[in-house]
Design a protein around this motif. Structure first.
Motif, PDB file in Angstrom:
ATOM      1  N   LEU A  65     -34.419  30.390   3.292  1.00 49.72           N
ATOM      2  CA  LEU A  65     -33.690  30.486   4.556  1.00 49.72           C
ATOM      3  C   LEU A  65     -34.640  30.821   5.701  1.00 49.72           C
ATOM      4  CD1 LEU A  65     -30.558  32.525   3.417  1.00 49.72           C
ATOM      5  CD2 LEU A  65     -30.832  30.048   3.535  1.00 49.72           C
ATOM      6  N   THR A  66     -34.415  30.193   6.837  1.00 54.94           N
ATOM      7  CA  THR A  66     -35.222  30.409   8.039  1.00 54.94           C
ATOM      8  C   THR A  66     -34.297  30.782   9.193  1.00 54.94           C
ATOM      9  OG1 THR A  66     -36.759  28.713   7.273  1.00 54.94           O
ATOM     10  CG2 THR A  66     -36.965  29.411   9.563  1.00 54.94           C
ATOM     11  N   PRO A  67     -34.572  31.885   9.913  1.00 59.34           N
ATOM     12  CA  PRO A  67     -33.663  32.300  10.997  1.00 59.34           C
ATOM     13  C   PRO A  67     -33.739  31.359  12.197  1.00 59.34           C
ATOM     14  CG  PRO A  67     -35.623  33.669  10.993  1.00 59.34           C
ATOM     15  CD  PRO A  67     -35.719  32.807   9.771  1.00 59.34           C
ATOM     16  N   GLY A  68     -32.609  31.190  12.853  1.00 55.11           N
ATOM     17  CA  GLY A  68     -32.583  30.444  14.098  1.00 55.11           C
ATOM     18  C   GLY A  68     -32.930  31.355  15.265  1.00 55.11           C
ATOM     19  N   PRO A  69     -33.654  30.872  16.260  1.00 54.84           N
ATOM     20  CA  PRO A  69     -33.992  31.717  17.422  1.00 54.84           C
ATOM     21  C   PRO A  69     -32.732  32.179  18.143  1.00 54.84           C
ATOM     22  CG  PRO A  69     -35.270  29.663  17.411  1.00 54.84           C
ATOM     23  CD  PRO A  69     -34.201  29.510  16.380  1.00 54.84           C
ATOM     24  N   ALA A 238     -35.420  34.566   1.661  1.00 52.59           N
ATOM     25  CA  ALA A 238     -35.072  34.543   3.086  1.00 52.59           C
ATOM     26  C   ALA A 238     -36.119  35.242   3.925  1.00 52.59           C
ATOM     27  CB  ALA A 238     -33.714  35.206   3.312  1.00 52.59           C
ATOM     28  N   MET A 239     -36.491  34.590   5.034  1.00 51.61           N
ATOM     29  CA  MET A 239     -37.280  35.260   6.057  1.00 51.61           C
ATOM     30  C   MET A 239     -36.407  36.342   6.702  1.00 51.61           C
ATOM     31  SD  MET A 239     -40.093  33.399   6.128  1.00 51.61           S
ATOM     32  CE  MET A 239     -40.728  31.731   5.866  1.00 51.61           C
ATOM     33  N   LYS A 240     -37.020  37.279   7.372  1.00 46.84           N
ATOM     34  CA  LYS A 240     -36.263  38.305   8.072  1.00 46.84           C
ATOM     35  C   LYS A 240     -35.642  37.731   9.345  1.00 46.84           C
ATOM     36  CE  LYS A 240     -36.711  42.048   5.581  1.00 46.84           C
ATOM     37  NZ  LYS A 240     -35.539  42.736   5.008  1.00 46.84           N
ATOM     38  N   GLY A 241     -34.372  38.051   9.568  1.00 43.43           N
ATOM     39  CA  GLY A 241     -33.703  37.665  10.797  1.00 43.43           C
ATOM     40  C   GLY A 241     -33.598  38.857  11.739  1.00 43.43           C
ATOM     41  N   SER A 242     -32.852  38.702  12.805  1.00 41.14           N
ATOM     42  CA  SER A 242     -32.679  39.787  13.772  1.00 41.14           C
ATOM     43  C   SER A 242     -31.218  39.872  14.188  1.00 41.14           C
ATOM     44  CB  SER A 242     -33.559  39.563  15.010  1.00 41.14           C
ATOM     45  OG  SER A 242     -33.210  38.362  15.668  1.00 41.14           O
ATOM     46  N   ALA A 243     -30.827  41.076  14.595  1.00 42.83           N
ATOM     47  CA  ALA A 243     -29.456  41.319  15.056  1.00 42.83           C
ATOM     48  C   ALA A 243     -29.496  42.378  16.137  1.00 42.83           C
ATOM     49  CB  ALA A 243     -28.563  41.768  13.901  1.00 42.83           C
ATOM     50  N   GLY A 244     -28.550  42.311  17.063  1.00 43.51           N
ATOM     51  CA  GLY A 244     -28.496  43.261  18.158  1.00 43.51           C
ATOM     52  C   GLY A 244     -28.241  44.672  17.681  1.00 43.51           C
ATOM     53  N   ARG A 245     -28.921  45.615  18.305  1.00 49.68           N
ATOM     54  CA  ARG A 245     -28.761  47.023  17.951  1.00 49.68           C
ATOM     55  C   ARG A 245     -28.175  47.852  19.096  1.00 49.68           C
ATOM     56  NH1 ARG A 245     -28.670  45.644  13.482  1.00 49.68           N
ATOM     57  NH2 ARG A 245     -30.252  45.917  11.862  1.00 49.68           N
ATOM     58  N   ASP A 246     -28.260  47.364  20.323  1.00 46.83           N
ATOM     59  CA  ASP A 246     -27.727  48.115  21.461  1.00 46.83           C
ATOM     60  C   ASP A 246     -27.572  47.154  22.635  1.00 46.83           C
ATOM     61  OD1 ASP A 246     -26.748  50.230  22.895  1.00 46.83           O
ATOM     62  OD2 ASP A 246     -28.655  51.269  23.148  1.00 46.83           O
ATOM     63  N   GLY A 247     -26.830  47.600  23.640  1.00 46.18           N
ATOM     64  CA  GLY A 247     -26.687  46.835  24.872  1.00 46.18           C
ATOM     65  C   GLY A 247     -26.021  45.484  24.657  1.00 46.18           C
ATOM     66  N   LEU A 248     -26.352  44.552  25.549  1.00 53.18           N
ATOM     67  CA  LEU A 248     -25.780  43.208  25.459  1.00 53.18           C
ATOM     68  C   LEU A 248     -26.224  42.493  24.189  1.00 53.18           C
ATOM     69  CD1 LEU A 248     -26.227  42.060  29.174  1.00 53.18           C
ATOM     70  CD2 LEU A 248     -24.109  42.774  28.060  1.00 53.18           C
ATOM     71  N   GLU A 249     -27.405  42.825  23.691  1.00 52.02           N
ATOM     72  CA  GLU A 249     -27.873  42.217  22.453  1.00 52.02           C
ATOM     73  C   GLU A 249     -26.902  42.524  21.313  1.00 52.02           C
ATOM     74  OE1 GLU A 249     -30.231  40.118  21.978  1.00 52.02           O
ATOM     75  OE2 GLU A 249     -32.151  40.693  22.852  1.00 52.02           O
TER      76      GLU A 249
END
Length: 675
Positions: A65-69, A238-249
């Motif tokens: 798996l590859t994360p999408g930008p 799976a590569m590491k993905g990202s997710a919002g932790r605060d604010g609008l993200e």
């Protein structure tokens, strides 16, 4: 067939038959076994072929798996606030090194056997040593090329080999542009060493709007996969993905989140990849987000607050629509320090400075004299304040046996409402506050929506705002467990409580965002503003319940607020000084100073709320600055006022430039055709 017999003297009688009945059962048994075998083969090969095909597929195929930008975040004028920058790393494809691993293994084993060492490692240990040696050789090559001193983490390599063999192993992460260019030129295409390109969050304006924009953290891609991605039944890497932790993200994580891509490979019995891939689905970038922020105003307010070197918050709102133009909290942090991950040292540094705390939406404070505008509205609506009736300020106001001082300790003399706002006379509001009562003030505050969160699109907005009244105080005292003989006196709501309430102190607690919304609502002549951080070019004007004042009463308050800024005795007169005055812009404002108790002593808060232009309000602000020295005098006009002035100046300049462009385009357009 007739039986043939032969008899001889002294011999046995022989009998010959064409078949043996005992063999019939054997023939049937063999036939049954053949039939069973044929049926089993038919069942296994034809009827269950799909099941065995799936089992073979699960055993021999792997999914990567590859994360999408993530999507970008822009300000209201289309300027990039949050984007993705390429992140380059030197990686090693371990599955291409099998021959080297094998040769190194044989060499090391031979060396051990030829030595006198009797403690020959096991085959498994020799394989680990061989892998480490080969990988270290490649890392030395990279270190020599880049003049680095990276070291190989043996446990991490072993763990990666066991668990993530199909993924490239990162030797050197986050290359500088010059290093990237050098390696791209030097590394052969066929080399197991490659430069792997991924993306990480990038914040062009550093710390600007840090608490509003928020940041991301790493997550496992397998936790949230898009519908229709093949290979659910396969072992997945799976590569590491990202997710919002605060604010609008965080608030708009689903919108910004990219769609994960996947590739399915066939693998050999050792788990190594067999090219080419069987299936491939490319990742897709997430959706973009256009905010209501104006980065020019945002950076202006933050620079103005930074010069004070004090904690605080500021909010600027577009009055007609409720769109947030700027939202700042100090201290803050550089968002780039969080991407792709934040170090424990940096986290602790920000935490100790109080940089994680968003004072604009989480901090609750007594608003001080800025609240007098609401007290004035409450008194005018209740009929206890008349714009033309004066109150004689003698410098103090007596409530029971206690003397309540005016804000500067001086007697102002007879004052009407507008004059009381201009000089921020406490005595005027003490007297009228006690006259109207705490319930009237509380009811009016609730009518303006100050008793609940604003609903802004940010996570973790506080619910700790407090509009006190007598019933609340009774509940508070009963919860504290006072003895019955003391509870009766403690539970009472005193006139002194109301006097403090009327000037924005006592138990009252509000956020800077709430005060900005209140200011925008008052400027619009309505009771509530619903703030938003999303920009919509054709957003309609907000319409809530009317403020309920006569034009004369409303103008009396506005006049007092304008005089607060331009009058020689106004508490915000610093904004009218020659070097600070904004030509042609009429500002209505109100200062405030409040006190809060801390373990280190009492500290002052400086407030300033305002809106402009007076004749047609378009922008409203609330600024709050925290003192860092116990007992220090921190006047709203001197500390918070200049922050608001800097924002208004930048806003006014931009407004005039926009107007000039509109006129220029209109003058250049061709005249309409004659009929």
């Amino acid at each position: 067939m007739p039986e043939r017999t032969s008899e001889r003297p002294g011999s046995l009688v022989e009998s010959h038959r064409g078949y043996d009945p005992r063999l019939i059962l054997f023939y049937f048994g063999v036939a049954a076994l053949l039939l069973t075998l044929t049926g089993g083969l038919f069942y296994r090969q034809l009827l269950k072929t799909d099941i065995y095909h799936d089992l073979e597929r699960v055993q021999n195929q792997r999914r990567v798996l590859t994360p999408g930008p993530r999507g970008n975040i822009y300000d209201r004028e289309g300027r990039l606030l949050v984007g993705n920058r390429p992140r380059f790393a030197v990686t090693l494809n371990l599955d291409e090194l099998r021959p080297e691993f094998r040769r190194e293994f044989l060499r090391i084993r031979k060396a051990y056997r030829e030595s006198d060492d009797r403690n020959l490692p096991t085959s498994s240990e020799l394989e680990q040593i061989a892998r480490f040696t080969v990988v270290q050789r490649y890392l030395n090559q990279i270190n020599q090329s880049l003049a680095r001193t990276e070291e190989l983490d043996s446990p991490a390599l072993s763990r990666h080999f066991r668990q993530q063999l199909l993924l490239p192993y990162v030797l050197v992460d986050d290359l500088r542009p010059g290093e990237y260019a050098r390696l791209i030129e030097q590394l052969p295409v066929t080399s197991p060493l490659q430069v792997y390109t991924s993306t990480t969050r990038h914040y062009p304006y550093g710390s600007a709007a840090a608490h509003t924009l928020g940041f991301v953290g790493t997550v496992n891609l397998e936790d949230a996969l898009p519908d229709g991605l093949p290979g659910d039944e396969l072992k997945t890497f799976a590569m590491k993905g990202s997710a919002g932790r605060d604010g609008l993200e965080l608030r708009f994580d689903e919108t910004l989140q990219g769609e994960t891509g996947g590739t399915i490979y066939r693998v050999d019995p050792a788990g190594y990849r067999v090219n080419p891939p069987l299936q491939k689905r490319l990742p897709v970038q997430g959706n973009n987000l256009v905010t209501s922020l104006d980065i020019d105003l945002q950076t202006t307010v933050e620079m103005a607050m930074a010069t004070l070197e004090l904690a605080g918050a500021a909010v600027a709102i577009d009055i007609p629509t409720g769109e947030i133009l700027a939202l700042a909290s100090k201290p803050d942090f550089d968002l780039n320090d969080t991407a792709p991950r934040i170090s424990s040292v940096k986290y602790k540094e920000i935490d100790e400075a109080g940089g994680w705390y968003n004072r604009a939406v989480k901090g609750v404070y007594p608003p001080g004299s800025a609240f007098k505008i609401l007290t004035a509205v409450a008194g005018l609506r209740a009929g206890t304040i008349d714009p033309e009736v004066t109150v004689d300020c003698k410098g103090v106001y007596k409530v029971g046996r206690r003397l309540f001082p005016c804000h500067d300790g001086h007697a102002h003399g007879p004052l009407k409402l507008a004059e009381a706002i201009e000089v921020s006379c406490n005595v005027f509001f003490y007297e009228n506050g006690v006259k109207m009562g705490a319930e009237v003030i509380a009811t009016e505050a609730r009518r303006f929506g100050l008793d609940h969160p604003t609903g802004i699109e940010l996570p973790f907005e506080t619910k700790g705002m407090l509009i006190p009244d007598a019933a609340w105080k009774r509940r508070l005292i009963s919860q504290r467990g006072f003895p019955p003989e003391q509870r009766a006196s403690e539970e009472r709501w005193f006139d002194g409580d109301t006097a403090n309430y009327a000037i924005g102190q006592g138990y009252l607690l509000l956020t800077p965002l709430q005060m900005a919304c209140f200011t925008a609502s008052f400027a619009r002549g309505e009771t509530e503003t619903l703030p938003t951080l999303l920009h919509q070019p054709d957003r309609p004007r907000q319409q809530t319940a009317p403020i309920g004042l006569s034009p004369e009463s409303y103008q009396a308050i506005v006049h007092g607020m304008e005089q607060c800024v331009i009058s020689p005795r106004g508490t915000a007169r610093i904004l009218n000084a020659p070097l600070m005055r904004i030509p042609d812009l009429r500002i209505a404002g109100k200062t405030g100073t409040a006190q809060v108790s801390t373990p280190k002593g009492s500290r002052n808060l400086a407030w300033f709320i305002c809106f402009a232009p007076v004749e047609r309000p378009e922008i409203a602000l609330a600024v709050m600055i925290e003192g860092d020295t116990p007992g220090e005098e921190l006047a709203g006009g001197r500390y918070a006022g200049p922050v608001a002035q800097a924002v208004l100046k930048k806003w006014w300049e931009k407004r005039k430039v926009a107007a000039q462009r509109t006129l220029s385009r209109a003058s250049q357009s061709p005249p309409p055709l004659s009929p």
